[in-house]
Motif scaffolding. Structure first.
Motif, PDB file in Angstrom:
ATOM      1  N   SER A  67      47.698  45.572  47.788  1.00  0.00           N
ATOM      2  CA  SER A  67      48.038  46.209  46.508  1.00  0.00           C
ATOM      3  C   SER A  67      48.008  45.206  45.366  1.00  0.00           C
ATOM      4  O   SER A  67      47.445  45.475  44.300  1.00  0.00           O
ATOM      5  CB  SER A  67      49.430  46.847  46.611  1.00  0.00           C
ATOM      6  N   THR A  68      48.590  44.045  45.593  1.00  0.00           N
ATOM      7  CA  THR A  68      48.605  42.996  44.572  1.00  0.00           C
ATOM      8  C   THR A  68      47.185  42.535  44.250  1.00  0.00           C
ATOM      9  O   THR A  68      46.841  42.339  43.083  1.00  0.00           O
ATOM     10  CB  THR A  68      49.463  41.808  45.050  1.00  0.00           C
ATOM     11  N   ALA A  73      42.530  42.538  40.555  1.00  0.00           N
ATOM     12  CA  ALA A  73      41.110  42.800  40.343  1.00  0.00           C
ATOM     13  C   ALA A  73      40.898  43.767  39.198  1.00  0.00           C
ATOM     14  O   ALA A  73      39.924  43.642  38.436  1.00  0.00           O
ATOM     15  CB  ALA A  73      40.490  43.350  41.627  1.00  0.00           C
ATOM     16  N   HIS A  74      41.790  44.735  39.044  1.00  0.00           N
ATOM     17  CA  HIS A  74      41.666  45.693  37.953  1.00  0.00           C
ATOM     18  C   HIS A  74      41.974  45.068  36.586  1.00  0.00           C
ATOM     19  O   HIS A  74      41.453  45.497  35.572  1.00  0.00           O
ATOM     20  CB  HIS A  74      42.600  46.886  38.173  1.00  0.00           C
ATOM     21  N   LYS A  75      42.834  44.052  36.581  1.00  0.00           N
ATOM     22  CA  LYS A  75      43.199  43.404  35.321  1.00  0.00           C
ATOM     23  C   LYS A  75      42.111  42.471  34.813  1.00  0.00           C
ATOM     24  O   LYS A  75      42.008  42.217  33.629  1.00  0.00           O
ATOM     25  CB  LYS A  75      44.510  42.622  35.490  1.00  0.00           C
TER      26      LYS A  75
END
Length: 76
Positions: A67-68, A73-75
């Motif tokens: 999850s982290t 990766a999305h940021k």
């Protein structure tokens, strides 16, 4: 925050890898911590509870790591 935790715990994308990690790491830790008690027939209720947690901890750590990693990766 609780919604994010619930979402991670119920995400089917994370479950498969987390189960594999829990099986491998949990089994290794089980053998180290409870193997002799199992062989000698000394597994009581409290020890079985500890054995279950031996598998839960790597499962939860794997979910957290996945999850982290996905959030990072999305940021970027």
């Amino acid at each position: 925050m609780l919604q994010a935790i619930y979402a991670a715990l119920t995400n089917p994308r994370y479950r498969s890898k987390a189960l594999r990690v829990a099986l491998v790491v949990g089994s290794l830790l089980f053998a180290i911590n409870h193997g002799s008690a199992l062989v000698e027939g000394r597994m009581k209720r409290d020890r079985w509870i500890s054995a279950v947690l031996t598998y839960c901890v790597p499962y939860l750590v794997s979910i957290h790591g996945q999850s982290t990693g996905a959030q990072a990766a999305h940021k970027s």
